[in-house]
Design an enzyme around this catalytic site. Structure first.
Site, PDB file in Angstrom:
ATOM      1  N   ARG A 103       0.841  -1.187   0.000  1.00 23.81           N
ATOM      2  CA  ARG A 103       0.000   0.000   0.000  1.00 23.81           C
ATOM      3  C   ARG A 103       0.890   1.256   0.000  1.00 23.81           C
ATOM      4  O   ARG A 103       1.942   1.258   0.646  1.00 23.81           O
ATOM      5  CB  ARG A 103      -0.844  -0.045   1.264  1.00 23.81           C
ATOM      6  CG  ARG A 103      -1.826   1.093   1.463  1.00 23.81           C
ATOM      7  CD  ARG A 103      -2.975   0.975   0.556  1.00 23.81           C
ATOM      8  NE  ARG A 103      -4.124   1.762   0.980  1.00 23.81           N
ATOM      9  CZ  ARG A 103      -5.129   2.056   0.151  1.00 23.81           C
ATOM     10  NH1 ARG A 103      -5.113   1.642  -1.095  1.00 23.81           N
ATOM     11  NH2 ARG A 103      -6.161   2.728   0.582  1.00 23.81           N
ATOM     12  N   THR A 376      -9.872   0.194  -9.240  1.00 29.81           N
ATOM     13  CA  THR A 376      -8.786  -0.620  -8.755  1.00 29.81           C
ATOM     14  C   THR A 376      -8.812  -1.798  -9.709  1.00 29.81           C
ATOM     15  O   THR A 376      -9.642  -1.833 -10.603  1.00 29.81           O
ATOM     16  CB  THR A 376      -9.158  -0.948  -7.283  1.00 29.81           C
ATOM     17  OG1 THR A 376      -9.042   0.232  -6.529  1.00 29.81           O
ATOM     18  CG2 THR A 376      -8.409  -2.071  -6.690  1.00 29.81           C
ATOM     19  N   THR A 394      -3.971  -0.866  -7.250  1.00 28.33           N
ATOM     20  CA  THR A 394      -4.771   0.328  -7.519  1.00 28.33           C
ATOM     21  C   THR A 394      -3.964   1.603  -7.648  1.00 28.33           C
ATOM     22  O   THR A 394      -2.870   1.721  -7.104  1.00 28.33           O
ATOM     23  CB  THR A 394      -5.801   0.509  -6.372  1.00 28.33           C
ATOM     24  OG1 THR A 394      -6.703   1.541  -6.714  1.00 28.33           O
ATOM     25  CG2 THR A 394      -5.145   0.844  -5.055  1.00 28.33           C
ATOM     26  N   SER A 448     -10.260  -0.619   1.094  1.00 34.73           N
ATOM     27  CA  SER A 448     -11.333  -1.616   1.092  1.00 34.73           C
ATOM     28  C   SER A 448     -10.932  -2.865   0.308  1.00 34.73           C
ATOM     29  O   SER A 448     -11.745  -3.787   0.152  1.00 34.73           O
ATOM     30  CB  SER A 448     -12.580  -1.045   0.425  1.00 34.73           C
ATOM     31  OG  SER A 448     -13.060   0.062   1.119  1.00 34.73           O
ATOM     32  N   GLY A 468     -13.535  -1.552  -7.079  1.00 33.32           N
ATOM     33  CA  GLY A 468     -14.842  -0.996  -6.739  1.00 33.32           C
ATOM     34  C   GLY A 468     -14.859  -0.125  -5.507  1.00 33.32           C
ATOM     35  O   GLY A 468     -15.940   0.122  -4.960  1.00 33.32           O
ATOM     36  N   GLY A 469     -13.678   0.315  -5.024  1.00 30.89           N
ATOM     37  CA  GLY A 469     -13.647   1.194  -3.861  1.00 30.89           C
ATOM     38  C   GLY A 469     -14.396   0.557  -2.706  1.00 30.89           C
ATOM     39  O   GLY A 469     -14.185  -0.627  -2.388  1.00 30.89           O
TER      40      GLY A 469
HETATM   41  N1  GLY Z   1      -8.434   2.865  -3.327  1.00 32.37           N
HETATM   42  C1  GLY Z   1      -9.416   1.905  -3.141  1.00 32.37           C
HETATM   43  C2  GLY Z   1      -9.141   1.107  -1.916  1.00 32.37           C
HETATM   44  O1  GLY Z   1      -8.011   1.038  -1.497  1.00 32.37           O
HETATM   45  O2  GLY Z   1     -10.009   0.538  -1.354  1.00 32.37           O
END
Ligand code: GLY
Length: 567
Positions: A103, A376, A394, A448, A468-469
């Protein structure tokens, strides 16, 4: 007479055989690709193909992961990336499981109020567009971690096919043509000069990426340091600075991908392995599944009022907790075991009744007593050795911050928007964040993303995930339930219509034109708001199911250009 009865019996038997055969044929028509040994399912054919070629060469799922991840950066710049980050969950052939967090993180010069004006209001677009929206990218570090721990092929064996793809170019699909058009204005607004994507590309055109090929070559030849300490780092930091951003060389030097313990829990006879914080995916998925487990789902007709009610109410409660308790575990104490414990979740559902909707204003975060203290992409791989990975990667928004470094050939993320800029103010997915997810230097923003692997009776059963966020978690949830509770095959399960609730806003988002009026009326009568206008699709799930005979079935979501390839 006896002969007559025998004749009738044989006729009935033949008829039912023919009907059974017909049914099988129908089921086979809906089935995804079935292969014997190995498979890659991703958002683009090129990426699935390159990943599969790596497997055919004798590489394992981890080698194929690296190739697929980089091939998505070439062929699917919408979300595939070098300038973003992601999460991966794995299950080895011997049953060992683990997770990798690559991340992005907040730059050293960031602070909790960096997106607020003097009046304390959120400055529009600052966390979504341009250089200030960019988090320190993690993808390249992530791929080196994967290779160091599990890789078997050399870097050049893995990267060369991707590099060749970037040089040869990708053929624009019609959905890509539409997307490029949709984002033209933002590309032009965000970038000082025109970029490769500001040309009026049409379906079937070929786009070549020589700058990206060169970047990949430098990474292949000089290793991770090239991106985080070397020439690429210098170019990147200068570029971000010229565009008004705050990421420094120090930020890049200090970036590390991290191995994490995945979230592991049980639902019926399934063992589910999913992503741990800084993703909320695994915890929320566990909370929802455990909240609905006592209800014996099979008794509800598929996508009936009661089924939607039950899932909605569990989702409402899980997302309220998400918002309050979850953040980067290196900065925030998260009491995971308590949050996913049966007693706590039973208590959470005690206010639920089928007679009427709970109002989100009556559902705050639950009382966990502590002892002090849309865009993503996902790919799934199973190799011929029995290893499986689920990886979600993403740039956050479509094409991330829209800021494209032409010299290096890739977009930069806008992942900083996944922090809560101001508690109580929704981010671009409408998620309300609180203190646990406030901005701090070097903190990772809450996600998410829910790359997930499922075991059944101690054997690999499924690997899946989706973009899909905030809707990622509920799309993964419904896909697992589709297979497990409603006996769908993998392709049917990923294609089936989906709905979503996330506590706030207090509405059930539904894919348009697939849920009938009677159903929606019945939900509204019970006090639920439904919204079909918010998004044309919910997620694009890519998964692999292990069939009873050991074959693999791919589910490549029909909502995109997604493709399963294997052998
Ligand atoms: N940017 C979308 C997520 O990390 O959930």
């Amino acid at each position: 007479m006896k002969r007559f009865y025998l004749f009738i019996a044989i006729s009935i038997y033949c008829l039912s055989c023919r009907q059974a055969q017909k049914l099988n044929e129908t089921q086979e028509t809906n089935r995804g690709l079935v292969t014997e040994h190995a498979m890659v399912v991703s958002a683009r054919e090129e990426a699935s193909k390159i990943g599969t070629e790596i497997l055919k060469k004798g590489g394992n799922a981890f080698d194929a992961m690296i190739a697929t991840e980089f091939a998505l950066a070439v062929s699917y710049p919408f979300a595939g990336n070098l300038g973003g980050g992601g999460f991966m969950v794995y299950r080895l052939e011997n049953g060992g499981v683990g997770a990798l967090d690559y991340r992005e993180k907040a730059p050293l010069a960031s602070d909790r109020e960096m997106y607020l004006n003097a009046l304390g209001n959120v400055i529009p677009n600052k966390s979504t567009l341009g250089a200030m929206a960019v988090g320190v990218p993690g993808t390249v570090a992530g791929m080196f971690e994967v290779h160091q721990k599990f890789g078997t092929l050399t870097w050049s064996e893995i990267i060369n096919p991707v590099l060749e793809l970037a040089e040869r170019g990708i053929v624009v699909t019609s959905s890509q043509e539409k997307r490029f058009k949709t984002y033209q204005d933002l590309f032009l607004k965000t970038n000082k000069d025109s970029i490769v994507f500001t040309k009026p590309w049409k379906a079937n055109d070929t786009i070549r990426f020589p700058a990206l090929a060169n970047t990949l070559k430098r990474i292949m030849e000089h290793g991770k340091n090239e991106f985080y300490n070397g020439e690429i780092a210098n170019i990147l930091v200068n570029f971000i600075k010229e565009n008004g951003g705050i990421i420094t060389l120090e930020d890049l030097h200090r970036y590390d991908a991290k191995w994490r313990e995945p979230i592991v829990f049980y639902y019926d006879d399934l063992k589910i392995i999913s992503m741990s914080p800084p993703s909320s995916g695994g915890i929320c998925l566990a909370q929802i599944l455990k909240m609905i487990e006592p209800y014996n789902i099979e008794q509800y007709k598929y996508n009936s009022t009661q089924y939607i009610q039950l899932l909605t109410e569990a989702e409402r409660r899980a997302y309220a907790d998400r918002s309050y308790y979850l953040g980067d575990p290196d900065f925030v104490d998260i009491h995971i075991e308590k949050l996913i414990s049966n007693n706590y979740l039973k208590e959470r559902m005690s206010t639920f009744s089928f007679n009427e909707a709970t109002s989100s204003s009556d559902v705050s975060h639950g009382n966990v007593s502590f002892v002090e203290s849309m865009e993503t992409t996902h790919y799934s791989i199973v190799d011929q050795y029995g290893n499986a990975i689920a990886a979600t990667t993403t740039l956050n928004g479509a094409y991330g911050s829209k800021l494209y470094c032409s010299q290096l050939g890739f977009f930069l993320n806008n992942e900083m928007d996944d922090f809560s800029s101001k508690p109580g103010v929704p981010n671009m997915f409408g998620l309300i964040g609180a203190e646990a997810n406030s901005i701090a230097p070097e903190k990772r923003m809450l996600s998410s993303m829910t790359p997930t692997i499922v075991e059944k009776h101690n054997k690999l059963y499924m690997t899946l995930g989706t973009p899909g966020g905030s809707t990622i978690i509920t799309s993964v949830l419904q896909t697992i339930l589709n297979v497990h509770e409603y006996n769908m095959n993998m392709q049917e399960a990923v294609d089936a219509p989906r709905f979503h609730h996330q506590w706030l806003p207090d509405e059930i988002i539904m894919e348009p034109n697939v849920f009938n009026k009677t159903l929606k009326d019945s939900l509204q009568l019970l006090g639920y708001s439904t919204n079909e206008n918010k998004t044309p699709i919910l997620g694009k799930v890519d998964g692999i199911l292990i069939l009873e005979n050991g074959n693999l079935e791919g589910g490549a979501d029909k909502r995109g250009d997604d493709k399963a390839i294997g052998f």
